[in-house]
Structure formats: structure tokens, C-alpha cells
Design an enzyme around this catalytic site. Structure first.
Site, PDB file in Angstrom:
ATOM      1  N   SER A 151     -38.245  37.893  22.002  1.00 47.67           N
ATOM      2  CA  SER A 151     -38.560  36.791  23.005  1.00 47.67           C
ATOM      3  C   SER A 151     -37.726  37.139  24.104  1.00 47.67           C
ATOM      4  O   SER A 151     -36.540  37.720  24.309  1.00 47.67           O
ATOM      5  CB  SER A 151     -37.991  35.341  22.577  1.00 47.67           C
ATOM      6  OG  SER A 151     -38.364  34.593  23.304  1.00 47.67           O
ATOM      7  N   TYR A 164     -31.971  29.269  19.489  1.00 40.85           N
ATOM      8  CA  TYR A 164     -33.074  30.248  19.675  1.00 40.85           C
ATOM      9  C   TYR A 164     -32.707  31.552  20.230  1.00 40.85           C
ATOM     10  O   TYR A 164     -33.019  32.503  19.854  1.00 40.85           O
ATOM     11  CB  TYR A 164     -34.316  29.300  20.164  1.00 40.85           C
ATOM     12  CG  TYR A 164     -35.717  30.166  20.295  1.00 40.85           C
ATOM     13  CD1 TYR A 164     -36.488  30.183  19.178  1.00 40.85           C
ATOM     14  CD2 TYR A 164     -36.091  31.056  21.583  1.00 40.85           C
ATOM     15  CE1 TYR A 164     -37.673  31.090  19.261  1.00 40.85           C
ATOM     16  CE2 TYR A 164     -37.113  31.696  21.341  1.00 40.85           C
ATOM     17  CZ  TYR A 164     -37.850  31.567  20.363  1.00 40.85           C
ATOM     18  OH  TYR A 164     -39.086  32.578  20.684  1.00 40.85           O
TER      19      TYR A 164
END
Length: 285
Positions: A151, A164
């Protein structure tokens, strides 16, 4: 002609996609089937979603192999890998599964949020790859690929994404190190691509908004970009271009200068302020 000089294709090969019950995982599985994969192995914790994806894969001409796997369970990964090994060495492994918990760090539960996020996002790709890597390394008869979905959150810090972001930073570091190890030790037929997208409108990031000039990517666009980068053997893709710019600026600006540019100009630090997400199941993305 060496395998490394042959164009990559999944035609007639074996493809494994984690998090295949829905979202981008489903799209990767369907892309593999459309491009002629002989076998598409589908892993997810969601049995109903897996069954639906399997029907679609089969309709496209590939044989679907379904395994309900809890990717937070290392033993379950090992058992599923052993059961699927009879399909032969993987042509393509897509480590797609992931979850997100959008909250201030001190509001994360140690097990439900911190441990689970790290288990699924960071450790599961390592365990899955470790299980199938020997077969992929040992059979150099055709080009093979590993696609690791990281990501853009793994390239810049962001409030309400601490765990995350940590999980995706881990994926980027591990994935690119693996790429280098394979290259250094002569496994030219096996290339690793790390895909670092910004927010994608799968529902996983409902409520989040993209930074300045960075609209949410559609799942179809994200999968197509990642697929083409993988086919080409590209080491890393950060998309869209503004996400790449953010990484570059963060790397060259002093921390406080980047805080101003990233936080005040691009608005990165407020992108998760209205995050709601969806009720994530362990293994879907």
C-alpha cells in the site's frame, strides 16, 4: 532460450490468489482465468464468497480449487499449502488478502486489531510465499511471478493508520528484499512485484478520502495496473503518480517540512478522519 527471456503468461499455469472471495482478490482470480490459467487456487476465510468466485472462474474455463483458510493461523496456511502442492509449482502467487483497522493507535485492541492486522497483512504473505517458493524456484521451465499487494500507506506515515501502515511497511521491505535475493542467486525466471496503491474503492476504505489530486482508484484499474506490472516483471509500482510523488518528497524533505507539505498541502494526514470501513473478514480485501 532461458525462462527469464520468455514473455510471462499464466496460460496453462497454476495461480494462487489469497483473499479471493471478494474485492480485488476476486478480480485477480478472474483475470487469471480470462488469460488462460489452467488452475486458479482460491484462498479466503469466507466460504460463501469463495464458492461464488469459483463459479465465475470455472465459467471462464479454468479449474477452481477452493480452500477456506484463516490467514491469521500459521498452521492453517501450512495445511492448505500442503493440500494444494499437488497442483504443481505456482506460475503466479498473488498475496492480496488484507484488513485495515482505522483508529488512533491507543484505541487498537492488542489482539483483535494489532496482532490480527500484522498476522494477515505482514506475516501471512511471508508464510504463504515460504510454503510455495521452493517449487517456484526449482522449476525454471517457464517464467514465474509473485505479486505482493502492499500500500502507499507503507511509504508515508498517516494518523489513524499506524498499525496498517506498519504492516505494509513490513511487506514492502520483505518483498523487495526477496526480489533482490532471487536476482542475486540466479533465479531469473522468478520475479517479484510489490504493488503500493493509494485508496481503492472496494469498500475496505469507506469514508476515507484521497489526498490532493489523488482520487480513489477503482478496483478494476488497480488490478489492471498491478497485473501489467507483474507481467513485465516490474520490481515496484506505486500508484497513482501522486502517491509516488509523496514518497519522493517525504524522502528529501526534513520531517517538519514534509509534515507541512503532506499534512497541510496534500491533506494526507486527514484522509482517515471520516473512515468507516466495512466489517472486514480475516482474509478479504
Amino acid at each position: 532460450m532461458s525462462a527469464s527471456s520468455i514473455p510471462f503468461t499464466v496460460s496453462g499455469g497454476v495461480v494462487l490468489v489469497t483473499g479471493a472471495a471478494m474485492g480485488m482478490g476476486r478480480l485477480y482470480a478472474l483475470r487469471a482465468a480470462r488469460e488462460g490459467a489452467g488452475v486458479v487456487i482460491l484462498w479466503d476465510v469466507d466460504a460463501d464468497g469463495l464458492a461464488k468466485t469459483a463459479v465465475e472462474v470455472t465459467a471462464l474455463g479454468a479449474r477452481a480449487v477452493v480452500r477456506q483458510v484463516d490467514l491469521s493461523d500459521r498452521a492453517a496456511i501450512a495445511d492448505a499449502a500442503e493440500a494444494c502442492r499437488e497442483e504443481g509449482p505456482l506460475t503466479l502467487l498473488v498475496n492480496n488478502a488484507g484488513i485495515v483497522r482505522g483508529a488512533l493507535f491507543w484505541d487498537h485492541h492488542p489482539e483483535r486489531d494489532i496482532a490480527l492486522t500484522m498476522d494477515i497483512n505482514a506475516l501471512a504473505p511471508m508464510y504463504v510465499t515460504h510454503a510455495f517458493l521452493p517449487g517456484m524456484m526449482g522449476d525454471a521451465g517457464r517464467p514465474r511471478r509473485i505479486l505482493n499487494i502492499a500500500s502507499a500507506a507503507g511509504t508515508v506515515s498517516n494518523p489513524r493508520m499506524s498499525v496498517y501502515a506498519a504492516s505494509k511497511w513490513a511487506v514492502i521491505g520483505w518483498s523487495d528484499s526477496l526480489r533482490l535475493e532471487l536476482e542475486q542467486h540466479g533465479y531469473g525466471h522468478l520475479a517479484v512485484t510489490t504493488f503500493c496503491p493509494s485508496y481503492i474503492s472496494t469498500g475496505m476504505f469507506d469514508g476515507a478520502r484521497g489526498p490532493l489530486l489523488t482520487p480513489l482508484m477503482t478496483p478494476d484499474d488497480a488490478v489492471d495496473r498491478a497485473w501489467r506490472a507483474t507481467t513485465a516483471g516490474r520490481p515496484q509500482l506505486i500508484a497513482p503518480a501522486t502517491a509516488q510523488l509523496g514518497k519522493v518528497l517525504r524522502g528529501i524533505l526534513p520531517v517538519r517540512a514534509w509534515d507541512f507539505v503532506g499534512g497541510k498541502v496534500f491533506g494526507i494526514y486527514s484522509t482517515m478522519d471520516k473512515f468507516t470501513g466495512r466489517g472486514e473478514k480475516a482474509g478479504s480485501k
